[in-house]
Design an enzyme around this catalytic site. Structure first.
Site: not given
Ligand code: NAD
Length: 483
Positions: A254, A288
């Site tokens: 997502e 998002c």
């Molecule tokens: P992010 O991708 O920076 O982090 C999300 C999660 O991934 C965190 O728990 C982080 O620690 C983990 N992570 C980071 N590096 C990783 C790796 N190498 N391997 C595995 N996990 C890792 O995102 P964020 O800044 O927390 O959230 C914002 C983003 O999320 C925006 O792009 C937003 O659009 C998206 N989002 C999407 C939805 C949806 O339902 N489509 C909902 C909410 C947020």
């Protein structure tokens, strides 16, 4: 409704025990900048122990009668409701989200667990008319759904409660076990769900939680051979990294969006302006499906602009714990600086800033731009901040074309009272969801929810997440008799 003073332990949760890890996770109050709490942080060993505990608990969860799983989910829903005020404050502190919206997030998590309890009782297969072909003669066939095993759930900061709920609740409803890795900045909100599941009677090992950096823990979880599925919500960049590393696992992603809204000339302009003002700015635009690009019919452009600016001016920016506040700070000051820079860059390239854009530390005044170009970052990329742009369109066809001209595809919205335009939009918008007469951020928690193109793969929403967290087993039984 009773309230509680309970607060979850600031530790890891492995095999039913709250334990320390070798690292530390410091979470700040996003408005004051003060340390809100320090939690124990995991290393790779703790991730491996968490996966081993989830694997060991799987046979028990998979064979647990559905009514017992449903009871635990229902009880968790009740506990979330009982702890609403405290959890909302935790979300407000950790995310910087206005507490009134943090309260709605808790309400949604209450619903998500309740719906999961109901959905658990609907998981079923069907018989197959197997003797419709000659090779099926004398066979009786059916298919049913089986849980996958260990689910790795990786969640973002912006809806730290309900997005974790959208992974945990369907996984448990289907009889899986989990390892949860919440976003570092919102670790304690993740711990709330885990602690309440424990109180609700979830067996040890059925859920495990590791805190810490995604860049350190993520690969260990994603590459682990005993993890059957990764369910991830977050950025496109990390989503692609996970996909490249997961190997032969099921993966649900997502990801981001750049949500368009079309205001047709026949729309209820006042209602549309109120929805767009909230849709672009609640949770400081860190949603998002936040309203970002607003395509407005030229015939009503000026009156709509006036109404929108009036609505945006009503938004109160400030302390997220103040119940009157609409817009709190962004998650980190660097993110507010990035959005401020994108706005300034757009203005330098010819855009007009109609209101907002002023920054004080992590707080950014809601911004509305016009005269943007499709190549500007505020249009072509995910802003993830309190800023939207008005784009004048001479025809509805042109609005649809521009709205769909994106690499993303999560949700889009159209304000119109013309049924022909509604069906034109349904056909012309390649998005996972199309909203008519409301902003794109609508997500009632049972809907099939997810993105097309670079917004992700798979769908959430209880029934749909359960489908993605189970595998179909086909059974063919030679009876020697025709049916
Ligand atoms: P992010 O991708 O920076 O982090 C999300 C999660 O991934 C965190 O728990 C982080 O620690 C983990 N992570 C980071 N590096 C990783 C790796 N190498 N391997 C595995 N996990 C890792 O995102 P964020 O800044 O927390 O959230 C914002 C983003 O999320 C925006 O792009 C937003 O659009 C998206 N989002 C999407 C939805 C949806 O339902 N489509 C909902 C909410 C947020």
């Amino acid at each position: 409704m009773t309230t509680s003073t309970f607060s979850p332990p600031t530790k890891l949760f492995i095999a039913g025990q709250w334990v320390d890890g070798p690292n530390k996770v410091t979470v700040r109050n996003k408005y004051t900048g003060e340390i809100a709490h320090e939690l124990s942080g995991a290393g790779p060993d703790e991730v491996n122990r968490a996966v081993a505990a989830a694997k060991a608990a799987f046979p028990l969860m998979a064979s647990m009668p559905i009514y017992k799983r449903a009871d635990i989910l229902r009880k968790t829903s009740e506990l979330l409701a009982q702890n609403r005020a405290e959890i909302a404050k935790c979300v407000a502190r950790e995310v910087g989200k206005a507490v009134k919206y943090a309260g709605f997030e808790v309400d949604r998590a209450v619903d998500t667990f309740r719906l999961a309890a109901e959905e658990a009782a609907q998981i079923h297969g069907e018989t197959i008319p197997i003797d419709a072909v000659k090779s099926g003669e004398g066979l009786f066939g059916f298919w049913h759904r089986k849980p996958l095993g260990v689910v790795g759930a990786i969640t973002p900061f912006n809806f730290p409660l309900n997005l974790a709920a959208h992974k945990i609740a369907p996984a448990l409803a289907a009889g899986n076990t989990l390892v949860l890795k919440p976003a570092e900045a919102t670790s304690l909100t993740g711990a709330w769900i885990v602690a309440l599941l424990e109180q609700a009677g979830l067996p040890p090992g059925a859920i495990n939680m590791v805190h810490g950096k995604g860049s350190v823990l993520g690969d260990v979880l994603v590459k682990h051979p005993d993890v059957a599925k990764i369910t991830f919500t977050g950025s496109l960049e990390v989503g692609l990294h996970i996909l490249a590393n997961a190997g032969m696992k099921k993966v649900t992603l997502e990801l981001g969006n750049s949500s368009p809204v079309i205001i047709a000339e026949d729309a209820d302009l006042k209602a549309a302006a109120a929805k767009v003002a909230i849709g672009a700015n609640y949770c400081s635009g860190q949603v998002c499906i936040s309203t970002q690009r607003v395509y407005v019919a030229s015939a009503i452009y000026e009156p709509f602009k006036k109404l929108l600016l009036e609505e945006v001016a009503k938004l109160k920016v400030g302390d997220p714990l103040d119940p009157e506040t609409d817009v709190g700070p962004l998650i980190f000051e660097k993110d507010a600086i990035r959005v401020e820079e994108w706005i300034k860059e757009a203005v330098a390239q010819g855009a007009t800033l109609l209101t907002g854009g002023q920054r004080k530390a992590g707080l950014l005044q809601p911004a509305v731009l016009e005269n943007t170009k499709p190549t500007m970052k505020v249009i072509s990329q995910e802003v993830f901040g309190p800023a939207c742009s008005l784009i004048k369109c001479d025809t509805f066809d042109d609005a649809l074309r521009q709205a769909d001209d994106t690499n993303y595809g999560l949700q889009a919205a159209v304000f119109t009272r013309d049924i022909e335009r509604v069906f034109q939009a349904i056909k012309g918008l390649n998005f996972g969801g199309v909203v008519i007469n409301d902003a794109p951020h609508l997500r009632p928690d049972m809907i099939p929810y997810g993105g097309n193109r670079q917004s992700g793969m798979g769908r959430e929403g209880l029934r749909f997440a359960i489908e993605e967290m189970t595998s179909i087993q086909t059974v063919m039984f030679r009876t020697g008799h025709s049916r």
